[in-house]
Design a protein around this motif. Structure first.
Motif, PDB file in Angstrom:
ATOM      1  N   LYS A  64       0.821  -1.201   0.000  1.00  0.00           N
ATOM      2  CA  LYS A  64       0.000   0.000   0.000  1.00  0.00           C
ATOM      3  C   LYS A  64       0.860   1.259   0.000  1.00  0.00           C
ATOM      4  N   LYS A  65       1.195   1.687  -1.208  1.00  0.00           N
ATOM      5  CA  LYS A  65       1.993   2.897  -1.378  1.00  0.00           C
ATOM      6  C   LYS A  65       1.150   4.078  -1.835  1.00  0.00           C
ATOM      7  N   GLY A  66      -0.001   3.784  -2.450  1.00  0.00           N
ATOM      8  CA  GLY A  66      -0.789   4.846  -3.039  1.00  0.00           C
ATOM      9  C   GLY A  66      -0.280   5.225  -4.419  1.00  0.00           C
ATOM     10  N   ARG A  67       0.630   4.431  -4.934  1.00  0.00           N
ATOM     11  CA  ARG A  67       1.171   4.622  -6.287  1.00  0.00           C
ATOM     12  C   ARG A  67       1.715   3.274  -6.752  1.00  0.00           C
ATOM     13  N   VAL A  71       7.470  -3.403 -10.404  1.00  0.00           N
ATOM     14  CA  VAL A  71       7.133  -4.814 -10.612  1.00  0.00           C
ATOM     15  C   VAL A  71       8.165  -5.719  -9.954  1.00  0.00           C
ATOM     16  N   SER A  72       9.431  -5.305 -10.035  1.00  0.00           N
ATOM     17  CA  SER A  72      10.498  -6.128  -9.460  1.00  0.00           C
ATOM     18  C   SER A  72      10.301  -6.354  -7.971  1.00  0.00           C
ATOM     19  N   LEU A 206      -6.413   2.102  -5.813  1.00  0.00           N
ATOM     20  CA  LEU A 206      -5.609   3.239  -5.388  1.00  0.00           C
ATOM     21  C   LEU A 206      -4.326   3.366  -6.208  1.00  0.00           C
ATOM     22  N   GLY A 207      -4.173   2.496  -7.206  1.00  0.00           N
ATOM     23  CA  GLY A 207      -2.994   2.555  -8.057  1.00  0.00           C
ATOM     24  C   GLY A 207      -1.818   1.754  -7.550  1.00  0.00           C
ATOM     25  N   ASN A 208      -2.039   0.945  -6.493  1.00  0.00           N
ATOM     26  CA  ASN A 208      -0.976   0.086  -5.985  1.00  0.00           C
ATOM     27  C   ASN A 208      -0.808  -1.140  -6.870  1.00  0.00           C
ATOM     28  N   THR A 209       0.416  -1.495  -7.168  1.00  0.00           N
ATOM     29  CA  THR A 209       0.695  -2.690  -7.955  1.00  0.00           C
ATOM     30  C   THR A 209       0.714  -3.909  -7.047  1.00  0.00           C
TER      31      THR A 209
END
Length: 245
Positions: A64-67, A71-72, A206-209
């Protein structure tokens, strides 16, 4: 929800991991997780997940970074929980949108430099990669790959597993054009009958990968060295995607 703190951090080529909460959805076995999707080949459309009847295990990792998380980073988390050989499959269009044909060729050269096997079929480049469980892997290359191509990963005890048996020419086209992988019923049924696991990338609202790992294998979370982890089990596993922190 299970929540605990781990005092040790993991150092990677990207720096210190663990600055943000890691949320994990744990399904042993799978349930109908309506924060995930599967592709209906018959109707040609995406539908809500219907995995209740399948005897598989599934795990969802989201930091949960908000961005967007590199991927790595997120793939490394999943791989660290499995003592299995790592395989990757990547596909990108021969004519990348808003780019020249040269861009696809340059990407092909970069893959080959990193020792991926590359082929071209039906206007699609398809690259595959293998790394044994006892060797090191530079995951940072995946960050550049994900900008122009679709990625899907496999974990298996075998050293002769072929990603192309799963990512055939039709699926490679979808992977290349959409730059994301959504499993279909045939793939999930294949997982039930075979000893390998599949991993693919997702993005929460929220855009978290994140990454989803599904297969017969059970993951060992004790190998994680995150500062803070929240685990949502069973019918609550969808919260790994929907929760804000």
């Amino acid at each position: 929800m299970e929540r605990f703190i781990l005092p040790i951090q993991v150092i990677t080529t990207l720096g210190i991991i663990g600055e943000y909460m890691l949320c994990i959805g744990k399904e042993e076995p799978t349930i109908n997780n309506h924060s995930l999707y599967e592709y209906n080949n018959i109707l040609g459309k995406i539908e809500l997940d219907r995995s209740q009847h399948r005897r598989l295990n599934r795990y969802t990792f989201v930091r949960k970074k908000g961005r967007a998380t590199p991927v790595s980073e997120i793939v490394l988390l999943a791989a660290s929980c499995l003592d299995l050989n790592f395989y990757a499959s990547s596909a990108w269009l021969k004519h990348l949108p808003s780019r020249s044909v040269v861009a696809s060729k340059l990407l092909e050269k970069k893959y080959k430099k990193m020792r991926w096997e590359v082929s071209v079929e039906n206007e699609v480049y398809h690259a595959t990669f293998f790394k044994s469980s006892d060797s090191l892997l530079d995951f940072s290359f995946l960050d550049e790959c994900s900008e122009k191509s679709g990625l899907v990963f496999f974990f298996s005890k075998k050293t002769d597993f072929s990603p192309k048996k799963i990512v055939n020419s039709d699926r490679a086209w979808h992977l290349a054009s959409k730059k994301r992988f959504i499993p279909d019923a045939e793939i999930l049924d294949t997982l039930c009958k075979n000893d390998f696991s599949l991993a693919y990338l997702i993005t929460d609202n929220l855009g978290n990968t994140g990454v989803v790992v599904v297969g017969n294998a059970k993951l060992n979370f004790s190998r994680l060295r995150e500062k803070e982890i929240s685990i949502f089990e069973g019918i609550n596993s969808y919260k790994a995607i929907t929760t804000r922190s």
